[in-house]
Each structure stands twice: as structure tokens, then as C-alpha cells.
Design a protein around this motif. Structure first.
Motif, PDB file in Angstrom:
ATOM      1  N   UNK A  95      -9.254  -1.750   3.436  1.00 20.62           N
ATOM      2  CA  UNK A  95     -10.706  -1.950   3.531  1.00 20.62           C
ATOM      3  C   UNK A  95     -11.124  -3.413   3.610  1.00 20.62           C
ATOM      4  N   UNK A  96     -10.320  -4.299   3.014  1.00 15.33           N
ATOM      5  CA  UNK A  96     -10.710  -5.715   3.001  1.00 15.33           C
ATOM      6  C   UNK A  96     -10.717  -6.344   4.393  1.00 15.33           C
ATOM      7  N   UNK A  97     -10.029  -5.717   5.342  1.00 17.53           N
ATOM      8  CA  UNK A  97     -10.061  -6.243   6.715  1.00 17.53           C
ATOM      9  C   UNK A  97     -11.486  -6.233   7.260  1.00 17.53           C
ATOM     10  N   UNK A  98     -12.262  -5.249   6.814  1.00 18.90           N
ATOM     11  CA  UNK A  98     -13.661  -5.150   7.232  1.00 18.90           C
ATOM     12  C   UNK A  98     -14.567  -5.858   6.241  1.00 18.90           C
ATOM     13  N   UNK A  99     -14.386  -5.585   4.948  1.00 15.16           N
ATOM     14  CA  UNK A  99     -15.309  -6.073   3.926  1.00 15.16           C
ATOM     15  C   UNK A  99     -15.215  -7.581   3.709  1.00 15.16           C
ATOM     16  N   UNK A 100     -14.019  -8.160   3.849  1.00 17.21           N
ATOM     17  CA  UNK A 100     -13.838  -9.588   3.591  1.00 17.21           C
ATOM     18  C   UNK A 100     -13.595 -10.402   4.858  1.00 17.21           C
ATOM     19  N   UNK A 101     -12.898  -9.808   5.827  1.00 10.65           N
ATOM     20  CA  UNK A 101     -12.552 -10.556   7.038  1.00 10.65           C
ATOM     21  C   UNK A 101     -13.514 -10.282   8.198  1.00 10.65           C
ATOM     22  N   UNK A 102     -14.321  -9.229   8.056  1.00 11.38           N
ATOM     23  CA  UNK A 102     -15.264  -8.856   9.117  1.00 11.38           C
ATOM     24  C   UNK A 102     -14.567  -8.666  10.466  1.00 11.38           C
ATOM     25  N   UNK A 112      -6.808   2.852   5.418  1.00 11.68           N
ATOM     26  CA  UNK A 112      -5.817   3.559   4.585  1.00 11.68           C
ATOM     27  C   UNK A 112      -5.898   3.091   3.126  1.00 11.68           C
ATOM     28  N   UNK A 113      -7.137   2.949   2.629  1.00 10.78           N
ATOM     29  CA  UNK A 113      -7.343   2.598   1.236  1.00 10.78           C
ATOM     30  C   UNK A 113      -7.592   1.113   1.041  1.00 10.78           C
ATOM     31  N   UNK A 114      -7.425   0.665  -0.206  1.00  6.05           N
ATOM     32  CA  UNK A 114      -7.692  -0.729  -0.553  1.00  6.05           C
ATOM     33  C   UNK A 114      -6.386  -1.496  -0.718  1.00  6.05           C
ATOM     34  N   UNK A 115      -6.493  -2.807  -0.895  1.00  2.73           N
ATOM     35  CA  UNK A 115      -5.305  -3.634  -1.077  1.00  2.73           C
ATOM     36  C   UNK A 115      -4.509  -3.176  -2.288  1.00  2.73           C
ATOM     37  N   UNK A 116      -5.196  -2.910  -3.384  1.00  2.63           N
ATOM     38  CA  UNK A 116      -4.497  -2.512  -4.616  1.00  2.63           C
ATOM     39  C   UNK A 116      -4.189  -1.026  -4.679  1.00  2.63           C
ATOM     40  N   UNK A 117      -4.853  -0.235  -3.841  1.00  2.00           N
ATOM     41  CA  UNK A 117      -4.611   1.207  -3.846  1.00  2.00           C
ATOM     42  C   UNK A 117      -4.490   1.744  -2.421  1.00  2.00           C
ATOM     43  N   UNK A 118      -3.454   1.337  -1.701  1.00  2.00           N
ATOM     44  CA  UNK A 118      -3.251   1.890  -0.352  1.00  2.00           C
ATOM     45  C   UNK A 118      -2.801   3.349  -0.453  1.00  2.00           C
ATOM     46  N   UNK A 119      -3.233   4.159   0.489  1.00  2.00           N
ATOM     47  CA  UNK A 119      -2.910   5.589   0.486  1.00  2.00           C
ATOM     48  C   UNK A 119      -1.618   5.812   1.251  1.00  2.00           C
ATOM     49  N   UNK A 120      -0.546   6.113   0.532  1.00  2.00           N
ATOM     50  CA  UNK A 120       0.763   6.225   1.157  1.00  2.00           C
ATOM     51  C   UNK A 120       0.835   7.407   2.117  1.00  2.00           C
ATOM     52  N   UNK A 121       0.187   8.506   1.757  1.00  2.00           N
ATOM     53  CA  UNK A 121       0.201   9.673   2.646  1.00  2.00           C
ATOM     54  C   UNK A 121      -0.456   9.353   3.986  1.00  2.00           C
ATOM     55  N   UNK A 122      -1.548   8.595   3.942  1.00  2.00           N
ATOM     56  CA  UNK A 122      -2.223   8.221   5.178  1.00  2.00           C
ATOM     57  C   UNK A 122      -1.386   7.235   5.995  1.00  2.00           C
ATOM     58  N   UNK A 123      -0.643   6.397   5.302  1.00  2.00           N
ATOM     59  CA  UNK A 123       0.251   5.477   6.002  1.00  2.00           C
ATOM     60  C   UNK A 123       1.315   6.265   6.764  1.00  2.00           C
ATOM     61  N   UNK A 124       1.946   7.214   6.092  1.00  2.00           N
ATOM     62  CA  UNK A 124       2.980   8.031   6.732  1.00  2.00           C
ATOM     63  C   UNK A 124       2.417   8.782   7.926  1.00  2.00           C
ATOM     64  N   UNK A 134       1.900  -7.280   1.093  1.00  2.00           N
ATOM     65  CA  UNK A 134       1.789  -8.511   0.317  1.00  2.00           C
ATOM     66  C   UNK A 134       2.743  -8.466  -0.868  1.00  2.00           C
ATOM     67  N   UNK A 135       3.534  -9.510  -1.024  1.00  2.00           N
ATOM     68  CA  UNK A 135       4.450  -9.609  -2.153  1.00  2.00           C
ATOM     69  C   UNK A 135       3.727  -9.967  -3.440  1.00  2.00           C
ATOM     70  N   UNK A 136       2.432 -10.283  -3.373  1.00  2.00           N
ATOM     71  CA  UNK A 136       1.659 -10.661  -4.550  1.00  2.00           C
ATOM     72  C   UNK A 136       0.895  -9.505  -5.178  1.00  2.00           C
ATOM     73  N   UNK A 137       0.957  -8.330  -4.549  1.00  2.00           N
ATOM     74  CA  UNK A 137       0.222  -7.175  -5.054  1.00  2.00           C
ATOM     75  C   UNK A 137       1.222  -6.167  -5.599  1.00  2.00           C
ATOM     76  N   UNK A 138       1.176  -5.922  -6.916  1.00  2.00           N
ATOM     77  CA  UNK A 138       2.188  -5.093  -7.584  1.00  2.00           C
ATOM     78  C   UNK A 138       2.293  -3.696  -6.982  1.00  2.00           C
ATOM     79  N   UNK A 139       1.139  -3.086  -6.696  1.00  2.00           N
ATOM     80  CA  UNK A 139       1.184  -1.725  -6.152  1.00  2.00           C
ATOM     81  C   UNK A 139       1.856  -1.681  -4.789  1.00  2.00           C
ATOM     82  N   UNK A 140       1.731  -2.764  -4.023  1.00  2.00           N
ATOM     83  CA  UNK A 140       2.389  -2.816  -2.723  1.00  2.00           C
ATOM     84  C   UNK A 140       3.899  -3.048  -2.877  1.00  2.00           C
ATOM     85  N   UNK A 141       4.268  -3.884  -3.830  1.00  2.00           N
ATOM     86  CA  UNK A 141       5.692  -4.096  -4.106  1.00  2.00           C
ATOM     87  C   UNK A 141       6.335  -2.780  -4.544  1.00  2.00           C
TER      88      UNK A 141
END
Length: 340
Positions: A95-102, A112-124, A134-141
Motif C-alpha cells: 500500500x505504501x507505493x500509493x500512500x507514500x510514493x504516489x 498485496x497488503x502493507x509493508x509490515x503485513x504483506x498477504x502471502x496468499x495474494x503474493x502466491x 526489505x531486510x529491515x522489516x521483520x515480517x518480510x524477513x
């Protein structure tokens, strides 16, 4: 009406209109050598057959090919933007691609969700040929085992410096077969940064304090983030280097002891909420008004697009912005660099 934080730093707690100022820069020969060493450690190897080997954010050697560029999902808005700057297209973003980067994304690009809560099912469901994380986001790691089990190619990046950005863009541009965009959106940006750093090398080094403000408080920051790195590269002596305790507790006593020449403020979340919290916190102390930076009107709230979000192709703008603040006598020369 917003408060003028540039003026608030000089006048205490007066209610005014929030201002943003302009730019500055500084560097040393030693830092230039460190930059060269940073570039050398990446060891990106590419072949004419569309194969590229590089080291990811965890310093692991990884391999990708042009086939991985066909259906890309980016789980961080700045990486999504960088992928497009390198000539790539996307099938999914957070979502931040739209909300922060416009970003102007087509209807075919899935959220497919937010940076901290990406939806894995939607990714698949998107059948990606590559997922950029991002290596800085625990949920993504923590998604790595699931991506491995699903046999989905992935790549982890971390961008805290202009060198990190250039290295990432090298990979992205190669995968997309767009060396021209690498030169335009990465190499030329890096060259301008180096020119600005070289320009300020002989300038006197000011002292500074970097504050990151948020709705529930504020902390000092060192060179572990992009703004701190820019300050360091431009020759600013960040007082945090001598007072590690400021990283946990923004103590007015230690700030008074150092009495920095400049104070820079970045915000997280709602900017107004963060600045309000700062006003109700450390700025209520009468000693704040006595600081050199406050009295000399050298306290600046930095714009988010250049100092909180990853600036990508605008890294040189970030350096130029701060350089003009620190060294106003070099404004014309900095403008000439940016105009080339």
C-alpha cells in the motif's frame, strides 16, 4: 494552522506556520575512500547471457536472470519505485507505493497488503517470477522459509546509503536490460553526490543533532539511517557519537553540554502529531531556547520525501538540500552541480 518549527526552535513555543528550509553538505578524503571500499565489496558479476550474481542485504551471494524480471512483486514502496526507474514493470505492490510514493500504477497491479503485513496468499496468487523484500522489516524477513517452500524466487535489499541504492539499481537495471536507465537514475545521481561531497571537503565541520520525532516521543539518531549518513558525509559532527544514551533518552542536559550548531528533525507517521509531541516534550524545557542552534535559527524540520522515505533518483537532491543549509556560501556551486 501548523506551527513554524523552524521559528519555534528560535522562539520557543510560539504558534506559527511550519517552514522547511534549504540545503547543505560535507565530506572527507577518508570517507571518499570508504565509499570506494563500499562499492568494491558488492562484487556484482553479470554476463551477456542474462545472468547476474550479487550479494544481498545479508551478504549472501545470490543469482538472478532476466527471466526473473517478468512478474515482479515489491513489498516496499521505494523498491517498487526503484524497479520502475530501472525499466521494470510490476504485478503487485504494498500500500505504501500509493500512500507514500504516489506511484501511478495501472489497474492490473495488485495491492498485496502493507509493508509490515504483506498477504502471502495474494503474493502466491500472482505467480511471481521475483519477490523483492526489505531486510529491515521483520515480517518480510520471516517470509523467507515460505517463499523457499513455494519455490518463489526472492531478493532482499537494504538501502541506507546512496551506495546501497546504486548497487540495487545495478541489479534491477541489468535484469531489465536497461543500462541507459542505470546511467540516468543511478550513476549520474551518484556522481552528483560525490561532487557535492568534494565541494564541501574544505569547509569547517559543524556540530549537529539529528532528532527523529513520532507521536509518542522522540529519539536522537546516529549514522544508522539515511539522514545520519548524509550528515556524516557532509562533515557534520553528530553529537550522538559521544552520547550513546541520547539514542534511548533525548536528554536536554547532554544536548546543552554539546550545544550543537544545527538541529535536524525528521518525523515518522503523522508529521503534525510528531511535531506536537516534540513541542510538548523536550521543547517545554526552558533550556531549549538557550541552545545555539535555536538562538541562531538553525533548527530544521526536514522534508519526508528526501529524508525519511528513500529518495531513490533524488539522493543528490537530499545531499544538496542539507548542503545549502550547512554551507550557504556554496549555494551557487551546489545549484550548478544539480543543473548538470
Amino acid at each position: 494552522m501548523k506551527k513554524n518549527w523552524h521559528r519555534m526552535c528560535t522562539a520557543g513555543l510560539s504558534t506559527l506556520l511550519l517552514l522547511f528550509s534549504l540545503n547543505a553538505c560535507t565530506n572527507t578524503a577518508e570517507q571518499t575512500q570508504q565509499t570506494k571500499q563500499t562499492e568494491d565489496t558488492q562484487q556484482i558479476e553479470a554476463s551477456d547471457t542474462g545472468y547476474i550474481a550479487y550479494h544481498d542485504a545479508f551478504d549472501r551471494e545470490q543469482e538472478l536472470t532476466a527471466e526473473n524480471a517478468k512478474r515482479v512483486v515489491a513489498l516496499y514502496g521505494s523498491f517498487a519505485e526503484a524497479w520502475e526507474l530501472a525499466g521494470g514493470t510490476l504485478v503487485g505492490v504494498t500500500e505504501d507505493a500509493i500512500e507514500e510514493r504516489n506511484m501511478d500504477l495501472g489497474e492490473d497491479v495488485a495491492m498485496i497488503g502493507s509493508v509490515k503485513e504483506p498477504n502471502f496468499e495474494e503474493i502466491i496468487a500472482l505467480s511471481p517470477s521475483l519477490v523483492i523484500l526489505s531486510a529491515d522489516v521483520a515480517t518480510q524477513v520471516n517470509l523467507e522459509p515460505a517463499l523457499q517452500q513455494a519455490s518463489i524466487p526472492y531478493a532482499y535489499f537494504r538501502v541506507d546509503t546512496v551506495e546501497d541504492y546504486v548497487e540495487m539499481m545495478h541489479v534491477f537495471s541489468y535484469l531489465n536490460g536497461r543500462e541507459d536507465l542505470y546511467e540516468q537514475n543511478a550513476e549520474s545521481v551518484y556522481d552528483k553526490v560525490q561532487e557535492i561531497k568534494a565541494l564541501v571537503t574544505l569547509q569547517p565541520n559543524p556540530t549537529g543533532l539529528l532528532i527523529r520525532a513520532f507521536s509518542t516521543g522522540a529519539k536522537a539518531k546516529g549514522a544508522d539511517n539515511q539522514t545520519g549518513v548524509i550528515m556524516r558525509d557532509l562533515g557534520v559532527d553528530n553529537i550522538v557519537a559521544r552520547h550513546d544514551s541520547l539514542l534511548e533518552d533525548l536528554s536536554i542536559e547532554e544536548i546543552i553540554t554539546e550545544d550543537p550548531d544545527y538541529i535536524f528533525i525528521t518525523t515518522m507517521g503523522s508529521e503534525q502529531a510528531a511535531l506536537t509531541a516534540l513541542e510538548k516534550g523536550i521543547m517545554t524545557n526552558p533550556a531549549w531556547a538557550g541552545l545555539h542552534a535555536v538562538q541562531q535559527d538553525k533548527c530544521y524540520v526536514l522534508p519526508k520525501d528526501l529524508f525519511h522515505y528513500k529518495p531513490n533518483a533524488r539522493w543528490a537532491e537530499s545531499y544538496a538540500y542539507m548542503a545549502k543549509i550547512l554551507y550557504p556560501n556554496l549555494t551557487e556551486e551546489i545549484d550548478n552541480i544539480m543543473a548538470t
